[in-house]
Design a protein around this motif. Sequence first.
Motif, PDB file in Angstrom:
ATOM      1  N   THR A  23       5.578   8.648   2.616  1.00 17.76           N
ATOM      2  CA  THR A  23       5.321   8.122   1.270  1.00 17.76           C
ATOM      3  C   THR A  23       4.587   6.797   1.382  1.00 17.76           C
ATOM      4  O   THR A  23       4.893   5.970   2.245  1.00 17.76           O
ATOM      5  CB  THR A  23       6.635   7.913   0.500  1.00 17.76           C
ATOM      6  N   VAL A  24       3.611   6.620   0.524  1.00 22.86           N
ATOM      7  CA  VAL A  24       2.899   5.343   0.466  1.00 22.86           C
ATOM      8  C   VAL A  24       2.945   4.846  -0.974  1.00 22.86           C
ATOM      9  O   VAL A  24       2.854   5.634  -1.918  1.00 22.86           O
ATOM     10  CB  VAL A  24       1.442   5.498   0.958  1.00 22.86           C
ATOM     11  N   GLU A  25       3.124   3.552  -1.128  1.00 23.16           N
ATOM     12  CA  GLU A  25       3.232   2.956  -2.466  1.00 23.16           C
ATOM     13  C   GLU A  25       2.407   1.681  -2.527  1.00 23.16           C
ATOM     14  O   GLU A  25       2.463   0.853  -1.614  1.00 23.16           O
ATOM     15  CB  GLU A  25       4.698   2.662  -2.800  1.00 23.16           C
ATOM     16  N   VAL A  26       1.642   1.549  -3.596  1.00 19.61           N
ATOM     17  CA  VAL A  26       0.815   0.362  -3.797  1.00 19.61           C
ATOM     18  C   VAL A  26       1.091  -0.181  -5.197  1.00 19.61           C
ATOM     19  O   VAL A  26       1.068   0.576  -6.172  1.00 19.61           O
ATOM     20  CB  VAL A  26      -0.688   0.678  -3.642  1.00 19.61           C
ATOM     21  N   THR A  27       1.363  -1.462  -5.286  1.00 12.22           N
ATOM     22  CA  THR A  27       1.646  -2.120  -6.562  1.00 12.22           C
ATOM     23  C   THR A  27       0.651  -3.249  -6.790  1.00 12.22           C
ATOM     24  O   THR A  27       0.305  -3.986  -5.864  1.00 12.22           O
ATOM     25  CB  THR A  27       3.080  -2.690  -6.578  1.00 12.22           C
ATOM     26  N   ARG A  28       0.211  -3.350  -8.028  1.00 13.08           N
ATOM     27  CA  ARG A  28      -0.746  -4.401  -8.376  1.00 13.08           C
ATOM     28  C   ARG A  28      -0.394  -4.954  -9.756  1.00 13.08           C
ATOM     29  O   ARG A  28      -0.083  -4.196 -10.682  1.00 13.08           O
ATOM     30  CB  ARG A  28      -2.166  -3.832  -8.376  1.00 13.08           C
ATOM     31  N   VAL A  29      -0.435  -6.267  -9.888  1.00 12.12           N
ATOM     32  CA  VAL A  29      -0.197  -6.924 -11.182  1.00 12.12           C
ATOM     33  C   VAL A  29      -1.551  -7.327 -11.754  1.00 12.12           C
ATOM     34  O   VAL A  29      -2.328  -8.029 -11.093  1.00 12.12           O
ATOM     35  CB  VAL A  29       0.721  -8.149 -11.034  1.00 12.12           C
ATOM     36  N   VAL A  30      -1.833  -6.849 -12.958  1.00 13.39           N
ATOM     37  CA  VAL A  30      -3.127  -7.130 -13.588  1.00 13.39           C
ATOM     38  C   VAL A  30      -2.915  -8.031 -14.796  1.00 13.39           C
ATOM     39  O   VAL A  30      -1.862  -8.013 -15.444  1.00 13.39           O
ATOM     40  CB  VAL A  30      -3.828  -5.822 -14.010  1.00 13.39           C
ATOM     41  N   GLU A  31      -3.937  -8.799 -15.117  1.00 15.28           N
ATOM     42  CA  GLU A  31      -3.863  -9.734 -16.246  1.00 15.28           C
ATOM     43  C   GLU A  31      -4.302  -9.042 -17.528  1.00 15.28           C
ATOM     44  O   GLU A  31      -5.306  -9.405 -18.153  1.00 15.28           O
ATOM     45  CB  GLU A  31      -4.751 -10.954 -15.951  1.00 15.28           C
TER      46      GLU A  31
ATOM     47  N   VAL B 290       2.663   7.849  -3.725  1.00 11.47           N
ATOM     48  CA  VAL B 290       2.156   9.163  -3.321  1.00 11.47           C
ATOM     49  C   VAL B 290       2.994   9.698  -2.162  1.00 11.47           C
ATOM     50  O   VAL B 290       3.191   8.999  -1.159  1.00 11.47           O
ATOM     51  CB  VAL B 290       0.670   9.091  -2.906  1.00 11.47           C
ATOM     52  N   ASP B 291       3.481  10.917  -2.307  1.00  4.14           N
ATOM     53  CA  ASP B 291       4.174  11.615  -1.226  1.00  4.14           C
ATOM     54  C   ASP B 291       3.181  12.564  -0.564  1.00  4.14           C
ATOM     55  O   ASP B 291       2.452  13.292  -1.250  1.00  4.14           O
ATOM     56  CB  ASP B 291       5.363  12.412  -1.773  1.00  4.14           C
ATOM     57  N   TYR B 292       3.176  12.572   0.760  1.00  2.00           N
ATOM     58  CA  TYR B 292       2.236  13.431   1.477  1.00  2.00           C
ATOM     59  C   TYR B 292       2.849  13.882   2.797  1.00  2.00           C
ATOM     60  O   TYR B 292       3.837  13.316   3.272  1.00  2.00           O
ATOM     61  CB  TYR B 292       0.919  12.692   1.745  1.00  2.00           C
ATOM     62  N   ALA B 293       2.254  14.906   3.373  1.00  2.00           N
ATOM     63  CA  ALA B 293       2.680  15.407   4.676  1.00  2.00           C
ATOM     64  C   ALA B 293       1.601  15.068   5.699  1.00  2.00           C
ATOM     65  O   ALA B 293       0.444  15.458   5.534  1.00  2.00           O
ATOM     66  CB  ALA B 293       2.902  16.912   4.632  1.00  2.00           C
TER      67      ALA B 293
ATOM     68  N   LEU C 197      -4.075   3.745   6.277  1.00  5.30           N
ATOM     69  CA  LEU C 197      -5.297   4.257   5.658  1.00  5.30           C
ATOM     70  C   LEU C 197      -5.033   4.838   4.269  1.00  5.30           C
ATOM     71  O   LEU C 197      -5.833   4.643   3.347  1.00  5.30           O
ATOM     72  CB  LEU C 197      -5.937   5.306   6.559  1.00  5.30           C
ATOM     73  N   LEU C 198      -3.918   5.550   4.104  1.00  5.05           N
ATOM     74  CA  LEU C 198      -3.614   6.080   2.781  1.00  5.05           C
ATOM     75  C   LEU C 198      -3.218   4.979   1.810  1.00  5.05           C
ATOM     76  O   LEU C 198      -3.470   5.083   0.611  1.00  5.05           O
ATOM     77  CB  LEU C 198      -2.514   7.132   2.871  1.00  5.05           C
ATOM     78  N   GLY C 199      -2.605   3.914   2.333  1.00  2.22           N
ATOM     79  CA  GLY C 199      -2.337   2.759   1.474  1.00  2.22           C
ATOM     80  C   GLY C 199      -3.636   2.172   0.946  1.00  2.22           C
ATOM     81  O   GLY C 199      -3.753   1.828  -0.237  1.00  2.22           O
TER      82      GLY C 199
ATOM     83  N   LEU D 108      -7.861   4.000  -5.387  1.00  3.77           N
ATOM     84  CA  LEU D 108      -7.620   4.705  -6.639  1.00  3.77           C
ATOM     85  C   LEU D 108      -7.335   3.728  -7.770  1.00  3.77           C
ATOM     86  O   LEU D 108      -7.836   3.890  -8.893  1.00  3.77           O
ATOM     87  CB  LEU D 108      -6.453   5.682  -6.478  1.00  3.77           C
ATOM     88  N   LEU D 109      -6.564   2.688  -7.484  1.00  5.17           N
ATOM     89  CA  LEU D 109      -6.320   1.658  -8.500  1.00  5.17           C
ATOM     90  C   LEU D 109      -7.629   0.988  -8.905  1.00  5.17           C
ATOM     91  O   LEU D 109      -7.834   0.660 -10.078  1.00  5.17           O
ATOM     92  CB  LEU D 109      -5.318   0.630  -7.975  1.00  5.17           C
ATOM     93  N   ASP D 110      -8.516   0.777  -7.950  1.00  6.28           N
ATOM     94  CA  ASP D 110      -9.829   0.213  -8.283  1.00  6.28           C
ATOM     95  C   ASP D 110     -10.587   1.144  -9.227  1.00  6.28           C
ATOM     96  O   ASP D 110     -11.272   0.687 -10.148  1.00  6.28           O
ATOM     97  CB  ASP D 110     -10.652  -0.009  -7.006  1.00  6.28           C
ATOM     98  N   MET D 111     -10.478   2.457  -8.997  1.00  9.29           N
ATOM     99  CA  MET D 111     -11.207   3.424  -9.819  1.00  9.29           C
ATOM    100  C   MET D 111     -10.664   3.486 -11.246  1.00  9.29           C
ATOM    101  O   MET D 111     -11.318   3.997 -12.152  1.00  9.29           O
ATOM    102  CB  MET D 111     -11.141   4.811  -9.168  1.00  9.29           C
ATOM    103  N   LEU D 112      -9.461   2.991 -11.451  1.00 12.95           N
ATOM    104  CA  LEU D 112      -8.878   2.998 -12.792  1.00 12.95           C
ATOM    105  C   LEU D 112      -9.348   1.796 -13.626  1.00 12.95           C
ATOM    106  O   LEU D 112      -8.950   1.658 -14.782  1.00 12.95           O
ATOM    107  CB  LEU D 112      -7.353   3.009 -12.705  1.00 12.95           C
ATOM    108  N   ALA D 113     -10.166   0.941 -13.033  1.00 12.61           N
ATOM    109  CA  ALA D 113     -10.833  -0.153 -13.760  1.00 12.61           C
ATOM    110  C   ALA D 113      -9.859  -1.026 -14.526  1.00 12.61           C
ATOM    111  O   ALA D 113     -10.037  -1.312 -15.708  1.00 12.61           O
ATOM    112  CB  ALA D 113     -11.888   0.413 -14.709  1.00 12.61           C
TER     113      ALA D 113
END
Length: 301
Positions: free
Chosen positions: A148-156, A267-270, A286-288, A294-299
């Motif tokens: 499992t990989v997890e990424v958190t970001r705080v946006v203004e 994201v859960d992956y094998a 790398l998946l992180g 992906l967060l960047d692509m969400l603008a």
Amino acid sequence: MVDVDETTAPTAQRTAAHWTLAGLITLFGLVVFIVVVRQGRADSAVLFVALPVLLAAALALTPRRTAHGRVFGATTVALLLAAVALHEGAVCVILAAPLVYAVAHGSTALIRALREANRPYAIVAVPLLLLPGLEGSGIAPRVDPEQTVEVTRVVELPVDRVAELLAAGPRPTAVRSAPLRLLGVPTPGQVSGDGLDLGDRWMFGYHGSAHGPGGHLLAEVEDVAPGRVGFRFVADSSITARWFTWRHAELTWQAMGPGRTEVTIQVDYARGLDPSWYFGPIQQVLLGAGVGHLLDMLALE
């Protein structure tokens, strides 16, 4: 009468024995490689650990003094040939090379040390060195392939604005992650889809390469709750499918104060590659970076 050095014959016999043993090990390694590829086990530790051990053992036992030089050259050629035979890209060779070189040269050093110490049974070290290379081969089990990989970001941004942007779906964005750029890791070049309602789909398309079409990844919203959306993956023909398999993704967001929102993607992956102790951390990193992209692509910024 001609004098004969009594040490000549034994030395010649040892030399012939070493050549014979090296040849047998090389032949065995070739057979192992063919069997591994035909059985679809080319992502197991056999390819990245066991075969380099056999190669190193064969070269270290040959009666010459430049074993490490020969190991380096032969390992490099083997890596390139494997990349061609298995239709892998440069990124795979780059990621696997440190492990393969370390195993090959470490095995060479050990076997030569045993030989120079006049240990007649140095070859018994080879089966022991092969043990770490059995992971994922079918003989030994895989170790923790589910990750499992997890990424958190705080946006203004206020939470309602974040919800609007997330519902708009991802858009193609230039890669900012240094590891992804330096290694040339495939990233989506075509993105379509929007919505956070049940059944909404997001599609991530990958550019093709000389090895074949890039394929695509299709994610579908399967459950919705306030501030949370779960995705399942309904199709994956992407070029990354060999290295890992997507299991499930969850997107959450919550207010962190006036005008600030925390967004998390889990994201859960094998994992598709073995051994776990080497490729596990690499794929996690790398998946992180990929989830961060992906967060960047969400603008959201």
